[in-house]
Each structure stands twice: as C-alpha cells, then as structure tokens.
Design a protein around this motif. Structure first.
Motif, PDB file in Angstrom:
ATOM      1  N   ASP A 222     -15.585  16.386   0.423  1.00 45.36           N
ATOM      2  CA  ASP A 222     -14.928  15.113   0.097  1.00 45.36           C
ATOM      3  C   ASP A 222     -15.573  14.034   0.942  1.00 45.36           C
ATOM      4  OD1 ASP A 222     -12.814  15.331  -1.814  1.00 45.36           O
ATOM      5  OD2 ASP A 222     -11.802  16.663  -0.394  1.00 45.36           O
ATOM      6  N   ILE A 223     -16.371  13.185   0.331  1.00 47.43           N
ATOM      7  CA  ILE A 223     -16.974  12.146   1.175  1.00 47.43           C
ATOM      8  C   ILE A 223     -16.260  10.827   0.940  1.00 47.43           C
ATOM      9  CG2 ILE A 223     -19.233  13.192   1.574  1.00 47.43           C
ATOM     10  CD1 ILE A 223     -20.334  11.547  -0.716  1.00 47.43           C
ATOM     11  N   LYS A 224     -15.740  10.270   2.038  1.00 44.53           N
ATOM     12  CA  LYS A 224     -15.083   8.965   1.922  1.00 44.53           C
ATOM     13  C   LYS A 224     -16.136   7.890   2.113  1.00 44.53           C
ATOM     14  CE  LYS A 224     -10.767  10.930   3.182  1.00 44.53           C
ATOM     15  NZ  LYS A 224     -11.297  12.215   3.711  1.00 44.53           N
TER      16      LYS A 224
ATOM     17  N   GLY B  97     -18.252  17.273   5.451  1.00 42.31           N
ATOM     18  CA  GLY B  97     -18.705  15.904   5.225  1.00 42.31           C
ATOM     19  C   GLY B  97     -19.571  15.359   6.345  1.00 42.31           C
ATOM     20  N   THR B  98     -20.038  16.232   7.241  1.00 42.43           N
ATOM     21  CA  THR B  98     -20.847  15.762   8.367  1.00 42.43           C
ATOM     22  C   THR B  98     -22.334  15.960   8.087  1.00 42.43           C
ATOM     23  OG1 THR B  98     -20.718  17.933   9.406  1.00 42.43           O
ATOM     24  CG2 THR B  98     -19.030  16.312  10.026  1.00 42.43           C
ATOM     25  N   VAL B  99     -23.155  15.374   8.974  1.00 48.78           N
ATOM     26  CA  VAL B  99     -24.609  15.549   8.911  1.00 48.78           C
ATOM     27  C   VAL B  99     -25.052  16.089  10.268  1.00 48.78           C
ATOM     28  CG1 VAL B  99     -26.818  14.332   8.709  1.00 48.78           C
ATOM     29  CG2 VAL B  99     -24.915  13.725   7.204  1.00 48.78           C
ATOM     30  N   ASN B 100     -26.013  17.009  10.267  1.00 50.86           N
ATOM     31  CA  ASN B 100     -26.517  17.584  11.517  1.00 50.86           C
ATOM     32  C   ASN B 100     -26.896  16.500  12.525  1.00 50.86           C
ATOM     33  OD1 ASN B 100     -28.698  18.586  13.374  1.00 50.86           O
ATOM     34  ND2 ASN B 100     -28.175  20.518  12.361  1.00 50.86           N
ATOM     35  N   PRO B 101     -26.357  16.566  13.759  1.00 49.58           N
ATOM     36  CA  PRO B 101     -26.625  15.500  14.738  1.00 49.58           C
ATOM     37  C   PRO B 101     -28.106  15.329  15.073  1.00 49.58           C
ATOM     38  CG  PRO B 101     -25.109  17.177  15.651  1.00 49.58           C
ATOM     39  CD  PRO B 101     -25.403  17.573  14.252  1.00 49.58           C
TER      40      PRO B 101
END
Lengths: 434, 434
Positions: free
Chosen positions: A65-67, A170-174
């Motif tokens: 779920d991307i806000k 919903g995250t991206v690799n830091p």
C-alpha cells in the motif's frame, strides 16, 4: 564443472558456432502476445489514470500500500543513519572515481567557420530529465545506482529521478537511497515494474515525464521500454551478465578461477568463459574452482551457471583467442596474458577490457570508475558502456550568407528537381528573383 | 490557409498545450496486435526460410519477381549512364560537403595514465556492418542515401549495405544506385518492407547480418525495427517532417512563406510552424503563400498540410518564441531575426538550426553537409541528427597493478558484501592471500 570446447582442430567451425549460439541465446526478447498485451494494458492505464494506476499496480504486483509515491526527505535522512559509515565512505570514493572518469567524456559544442563567411557546427547539450530504474530483489544494486546516475549528472542532466519497487512495507532499501542521494538523484519514487516505466515515459501527477529511461529490469520492464521507445529514449536491453577471460600459461589459475566464480554467482543464466592456448591451464583452473567453491554462499547458483554456461575454450594461440572473443563480444573481457597491452589493437567487441592479473572484474564493478553498466549478449558489437554521451544530444548548426547560398543554388535546385520537390527549389528561387 | 494561435495573452497555457499535442501526435507507434502479429510472422519467416521468404514477400507486397536479390555491378554501371552528368556532379559535391562536416565528429580512443601506475581509458571503434533502408515511392530519396551512408563511411564502417524495394519490373531507381555507389555503399539489395529489416538483422543466404540498421519506412518497417532492436542496433523512428521558423519584423515574408511551403510539400502530415512577435508579419506571410502556391506542383499536398498542421503563433517577444520552440523540439528550426546568433544559447531542443535569411532548409536538405536525417515529433528532446558517433562503439579500459588494487581492496570487498556477492569479494581475497 564447466564445459570444454576444443577449437584447435581444423573442422571446428561447428563447435564455435554452437558456442556462440549458446551464449547469445541465453535470453531473447519475449514477443509473445501475452506479455505485449499485458504491458500495453499497464501503459494505457498509467497514461489515463496516472497515480491511481501506480497505487493499484503496487498493491497488485508488490503487495504494497503506497501512500506517498515519492520518498520523503525524512526517509532519505533516516537512510543515512541506517547505513554503516564505512559503506558510506566507500560509496563516496566510488562516486568520485566514477565522476573523474566520466568527466573525460564531456564534449564541447563546436563551430567550423569558413573563409566564405559561412559556418557549420554542432551544439552539444544535456538532455533535461533522466529516469533511472532500479529493480528490487534480494541484493540491493547500490553500485548500479552510482554507475548510471553519476554519468548523467556529469553530462549536466538537470533533473534525475529514480523509480524502484517498494517492499511489502512500502519502504526502499536505505543503501539504495543513500547511493541515489550521493550520486545526485533528485527524486526517488517507490514504484516498480512496467508501471514505473510508463510513469517516467508519460508522467503522472507525482512523477514527471523524463527524456530518457535507463536501467535493467525483468521481461515486463524490458517490454515496457521497448514499447515506449520513441516517446522517450531508452538505454539498452540488459541480459544476464558474462565474463570472458583470455589466459595463457603466465596467468594465475587461482585468480582466473576466482574471477569466473564471481561472474557465475550473479545468476543461473550468467556465463563464464575462459579461452586459453595452454591445455594444462584448464585443469589447473578446474581444480581451483573445486577448491574455492565450497566456501562461497551462492554455491548453488554458481554450480548451475557453470554447468550450463561455463566454458573452457582451447585455441591454437592468443590471436585465435581474440578472434573467438570478438565473435562472442563479451560484456567483460579480462586479458591475463604476457604483454596484454599488445593485444588491444586486435580487440573489436567488448564492453569493458580488464588488463592484466590485477584488474579483476569486481574492481570495475565497484571502484575503478568506468560504468559497470555494459552491453551484454553480444550487443557489444554495436553498443557501448553507459557513458556521458548517452545523456547529451546534438543540434546541427547551419549559417550561410547570400553569396554562398547563391553559389550553390544550382545544386540545390537540381537535387530538388530530381526528388520531384519543386517547392524546395522555389525556396531558393524566391531569394534570387531580382 | 494556416491556423493562428495567439499565445500573447496571460491565460494561453491551454492553447499552447493543444498546439504541442497536435504537433507531436501526428503519428504514433501503432501497437495494434494486427501489425505486430503480421510483422512478427514476417520476421520468423525470414529467419527460418531466408532468401526464399524474401522472394515470396517481394512477389506478394511489391508484385515483383526478383531473381538476383543483389543488384549487380552491371546494373550499377548502367545506372551511371542513366543519370544526367549535372546531377552526378551535384551528388559528388554534396557527398564531399557531407564528408567534410562529419570528419569533424570523429573521436579518438584515449587513455588516462595515473601516477600510481594505473590506467583508465576508452577505445573508440567503428561498428563493422551497417544496413541502410531506403523506402520506395514516387520521389527517389537520393539525398537521404548520401546523408546516412557518408557518416557511416566516415566512421570507418567496413561494410555498408542497402536494401530498397524493387519496382514491379524488379529494378531500382538509377539515381539511388548512383548515390549509393558515390556514398560508399558496398552492396545494394532489391528487398523492401519488414522483410528487408529482418534480412539485415538476422542475415539470409544473400544478405549479411548487420550491426545497425538505419533509415525511415512505413509502419511495417518501423515495427520491424522496434521488434528486432537489441538483436541489432537501430537509428530512430522517423515521423513526418516539420519546420519551425522564428521570425521578427526584420524577416522577409516571401522567404519565410517559401520555406513553410517547402516543408509542407513533403507530406500531408508534415507540419510548418511560424512563430513571430510581429502581428502584421502573419498577414504578409499568408499573402505570400497565396501568391507562391499556385505555381507549385504539389499544391494539393501543401494545402492539406497547411490546413491541418500549419500554424502561425503570436508571442510577446523572441524569448517566448524560443521557449515555445523548445517545447515543440522541431526537426528543422529557422531563425530569421535580427542578430540570430545571440539566441543560440537559449535553444534547447532542435534537430538542425538554420541561422539567418540565407540558410533555408533546402540548403541543409541537400548541400550544406550536416545530415538531413534528424529527430522528428519532439524527439529532439533526446535524439541527435544522424552522426558519426552513431556508427562508433566504445569499450572501457581498466588496468591496475598489484599495489593499486590492494589499496582499494577494502572498498571492493565492502561493496561486494553490501550487495551479498561474496564470490566478488573472493576474487580480491585470492590475490592477497599470502
């Protein structure tokens, strides 16, 4: 472990052909109506529904779920805290090396003024917006971010954006976020797949339309790039990675073995080829592979890759080795022979050439400076590494005066008549009517 | 005759957008399943049946029985007798001008040796084989042969071939044959359509496989190029031709009118746009068009083109004119204003720029030297004119010694670990084990 091909005999043409075919046909554009149909549908949906389509597809394909589609400043700042300081330092050194190398590729606009008062020239300017696609997957492609974004930045591209698929959370690799910021990427969006390519090609409420899209991806991403090409520029179609090592008796078997292994760990479809004029060397390398392999974590991938696409090729001499290599047109070419520089003039097709025993491919993958994004599957016949020129465009410049135009007016009118275009001739005539 | 768009008012954004859309959407890649399906079938047939498929399709599509696929030396010699000596002379002057301009684009291979004994560099070499496609049709595209083949020849391409559809009698226009020979084309084949693209991409008994295919064509040719891209390089997708003239009160209405007319005669889909800050100038150009048009043989095409895609755009000042032009990214841009050179720095997107009142587009079409094969439909945002660089490819060169590799070994291993590729780290470790 690997396959042996002996090209020393006279009647070896068929064996050579079979080898070339095996290597170049590891992947082919899948033009099945299914994939083109599915991708066309995604392109149309993103064109007409914009961000809404991106959110729907992220739910469907990434289970996310991307806000906020755009990654916020706060997330990027947090990423800096999540990355080890040593890795950040390494990223910065790499970025600097990539920058220094690519600066040497910059071209000036030029003019050529003539004595008769005319002038021809070529304006060279950067494209305005570039979009970088970074695939998801288990291993974060930190270095690939640098190897694509830095050449674009050196070229002077004023806006560089990046799309990469979100995790389920919903995250991206830091590390990807840090590499993007260090490389000069202006905006990062958590969108993947064909929908990301569509967004960058046509624009949505959140994502700006770009002029060129770069970066590898799965068959849906590649097909999307193929279909939008022309509305937007694209880089190339990256296939599975490959290495070709030319070695003579002076090479070190343990180094060559390690380099073949490092290539094979990328992918079951990756290919590792060694060409040598020393029959005894083949067994030495095979022994070293057996010795080094057990300690490597991606052992299963390596074994599969070497079994299917690993080759030791025996040739009469180094000249023949280079001829075979030119036919394969490898992505990475290592030359581990006596006086390796003396062979450069014979090499026709290769993405990057690694010279000598202390230039292993991982040096180029991470630190040397030239982009590691290279043509694969034989496309080094006609393609180049990612470079600054690919982010520049040219305009021709033509300036004539009345006298010079009059002098060549007969030629222009003769051509126009031969091509049955009399309004072209008329454009000359009106200028010299009186 | 043409349409007037007034962008001087404040609320003109919508009018501008409508104009941009109208111009860029004159043709779009037709991704209809029908065309892709039909072209895929042709590609497959040529791949599996070779010359036989070429003969069958020539019968089917060109209504021609072709025996010898390759045009013979005797036919080329006969063509020289069929072409007027004056035209041959003009072709030769044009070829020389194209050659001189493109020679200036040649690049050297370079190295950058460092004090620590390492060396990076870039090898620049020509592709080996290029294939040129020349469409059939009523007007022979003599100049296009020169404008594509000469840059390839300058680049050093060792084998240049050409495919062009046969007439019903199986012949090829003699002027095309002469231009091909003068430009340095090595072999000419009487094959057209998607089947010609397939033959050059994959090779048949008669036609060699090439590394890059250049040249315009109908939707079947374009679709074939899109589908084979990656197996072979392609140039670009050429859309209908277009001109944009920026004119102020100092421009000559009869010249501008003639130049707009010359563009419009190409095609009903061709577009001719004038942008001016002088309202009175619009009527003067309209009057001149009415005056000049009746004498032109392609009057019907011109009228249709101007009615649909002919625009006079009114702007506040020349800066705004250039802004509008940058958004349109025209194939041909004429700058007919006072001190035209002072505006070059503002131009971002244009295929070729024609400066001043005596640099009409037909000068560039035939004689000036820069290739007239230019990006259309807004693709000057990211594409360049046909140039030497497009026939060159690069290889990166990396040479390190033991000491230099050791110094950066920690960085390489840290990167490899972050990307979960421990066989990459191993390739460094084995070199410094003792």
């Amino acid at each position: 472990m690997f396959n042996i091909v002996d090209l020393r005999k006279d009647n070896n043409e068929e064996a050579a052909k079979a080898l070339y075919q095996k290597l170049t046909q590891r992947t082919k554009f899948n033009d099945g109506a299914n994939i083109i149909g599915a991708v066309s549908e995604i392109l149309d949906a993103v064109k007409s529904l914009g961000d809404k389509a991106l959110r729907d597809y992220s739910k469907k394909f990434d289970n996310a779920d991307i806000k906020e589609i755009r990654v916020s400043e706060a997330e990027i700042n947090a990423a800096y805290n999540a990355v080890e300081p040593e890795l950040l330092q390494t990223i910065r050194i790499s970025r600097q090396n990539i920058w220094s190398f690519h600066e040497k590729q910059l071209q000036n606009s030029w003019i050529s003024p003539n004595k008769d008062g005319t002038m021809l020239g070529q304006l060279v300017r950067p494209i305005e917006k570039a979009g970088l696609y970074v695939p998801g997957g288990t291993a974060p492609l930190i270095s690939s971010v640098l190897m694509t974004a830095v050449p674009a930045k050196v070229a002077g591209v004023s806006n560089i954006i990046m799309c990469t698929p979100p995790t389920k959370e919903g995250t991206v690799n830091p590390a990807i976020l840090v590499a993007a910021r260090e490389a000069g990427v202006d905006e990062v969006y958590r969108v993947g797949g064909a929908q990301a390519i569509a967004a960058m090609a046509y624009g949505t409420e959140s994502i700006p339309r770009v002029d060129k899209i770069c970066g590898p991806g799965n068959v849906y991403v590649s097909t999307a790039k193929r279909l939008i090409f022309g509305d937007c520029d694209i880089d190339m179609f990256a296939g599975p990675s490959e290495i070709l090592v030319i070695a003579d008796a002076t090479a070190r078997p343990e180094y060559v073995a390690a380099d073949l292994l490092s290539q094979a760990e990328h992918d079951k479809l990756a290919s590792s080829v060694m060409i040598t004029d020393d029959e005894g060397f083949v067994q030495k390398v095979a022994d070293e592979i057996e010795k080094q392999l057990p300690e490597l974590s991606r052992k299963a991938i390596i074994e599969s890759s070497l079994k299917e696409f690993g080759f030791a090729v025996l040739v009469e001499n180094i000249e023949q080795a280079i001829e075979v290599s030119n036919n394969i047109a490898p992505e990475h070419l290592e030359i581990c022979i006596n006086e390796p520089m003396s062979m450069l003039g014979l090499i026709k097709n290769a993405g990057a050439i690694f010279v000598g025993n202390y230039s292993p491919e991982p040096l180029g993958d991470y630190m040397a400076g030239p982009s590691h994004v290279l043509p694969t599957s034989g496309t080094a016949r006609f393609s180049s590494p990612v470079n600054v020129d690919q982010f520049l465009k040219k305009s021709s410049l033509i300036y004539y005066n009345r006298q010079a135009l009059e002098k060549t007016s007969g030629n222009i009118m003769r051509f126009a008549e031969a091509e049955l275009l009399d309004a072209h001739a008329n454009a000359i005539k009106v200028r010299f009517r009186n």
